[in-house]
Design a protein around this motif. Structure first.
Motif, PDB file in Angstrom:
ATOM      1  N   SER A   1      21.077  34.990 -29.551  1.00 52.56           N
ATOM      2  CA  SER A   1      20.654  35.401 -30.880  1.00 52.56           C
ATOM      3  C   SER A   1      20.513  36.914 -31.007  1.00 52.56           C
ATOM      4  O   SER A   1      19.861  37.564 -30.185  1.00 52.56           O
ATOM      5  CB  SER A   1      19.314  34.740 -31.214  1.00 52.56           C
TER       6      SER A   1
ATOM      7  N   GLN B   1      20.585  30.206 -32.217  1.00 51.89           N
ATOM      8  CA  GLN B   1      21.493  30.695 -31.184  1.00 51.89           C
ATOM      9  C   GLN B   1      20.849  30.863 -29.809  1.00 51.89           C
ATOM     10  O   GLN B   1      21.526  31.228 -28.852  1.00 51.89           O
ATOM     11  CB  GLN B   1      22.099  32.037 -31.613  1.00 51.89           C
TER      12      GLN B   1
ATOM     13  N   SER C   1      16.180  31.669 -35.055  1.00 47.23           N
ATOM     14  CA  SER C   1      17.616  31.564 -34.809  1.00 47.23           C
ATOM     15  C   SER C   1      17.943  30.309 -34.015  1.00 47.23           C
ATOM     16  O   SER C   1      17.217  29.943 -33.081  1.00 47.23           O
ATOM     17  CB  SER C   1      18.109  32.790 -34.040  1.00 47.23           C
TER      18      SER C   1
END
Length: 218
Positions: free
Chosen positions: A15, A11, A9
């Protein structure tokens, strides 16, 4: 006892796949508290974008005639495959991006598939347990406007389940963008339910991975 964990991910700490995979990992560790966890984060440490093409081209020339780039890509490919072979169970956190497979994950898979050990009959990883954690920002279920737009999860099932031969357990979470997207505000209740169900599923799958390893050792 060893577990291989893959994260992909972009993020970071926000995430969903990382958070849900943490739940599966904790469940595995309850059974194997001293177990070894090998981590590969394809975003924090991305693979060279040329690695796959260089590894493929290296297969058409004698080893002593390969370029430095080809030799390095083959060595990387071998190390990545050895990393998988050394584990007894697998935790794969792979989100959906732009309706398909993350470029980081695709690069990793493509490179692994150039390893000659993948073409020796029975897959070297056949029968080993794997928990696949995947998350989607919107809704892609039956009857939704984007039904059928998730082109990643079927691919992951085909690669890890059918091609690699892993015993695959899948946890799927949808509507992860509902909390941050005002247009999805009415879906936030469903999103929370999806996330809770994802954690429950991941915990169960982490326990299954741990038990599978114990069964294989007995």
């Amino acid at each position: 006892m060893s577990l291989f964990r893959l994260d992909s991910s972009i993020q970071g700490e926000r995430s969903t796949t990382r958070a849900v995979a943490d739940t599966a990992e904790k469940a595995w560790l309850r059974t194997h508290p001293s177990g070894l966890i090998t981590r590969r984060d394809l975003v924090a440490s991305p693979l060279p974008p040329h690695a796959w093409t260089s590894a493929v081209s290296a297969g058409f020339v004698p080893a002593d005639q390969r370029t430095d780039e080809q030799a390095e890509s083959v060595a990387l490919r071998t190390a990545l495959f050895d990393e998988l072979l050394a584990a007894e169970a697998y935790l794969l956190a792979v989100p959906l991006y732009n309706y398909g497979v993350s470029q980081h994950v695709k690069n990793w898979i493509d490179l692994l598939l150039t390893d000659p050990r993948m073409g020796t009959g029975q897959p070297p990883l056949a029968g080993r347990p794997a928990a696949l954690i995947t998350a989607r920002g919107g809704g892609y279920g039956p009857g939704t406007p984007r039904e059928g737009w998730d082109h990643a999860t079927p691919y992951y099932r085909r690669i890890f389940g059918d091609l690699f031969g892993m015993e695959l357990h899948v946890s799927e979470i949808e509507l992860t963008m509902a909390e941050s997207n005002p247009a999805m505000a009415e879906l936030r209740g469903q999103a929370r339910q999806q996330l809770e169900a994802g954690h429950v599923s991941a915990e169960k799958h982490g326990e299954l991975l741990a038990q599978h390893v114990l069964d294989q050792q007995s």
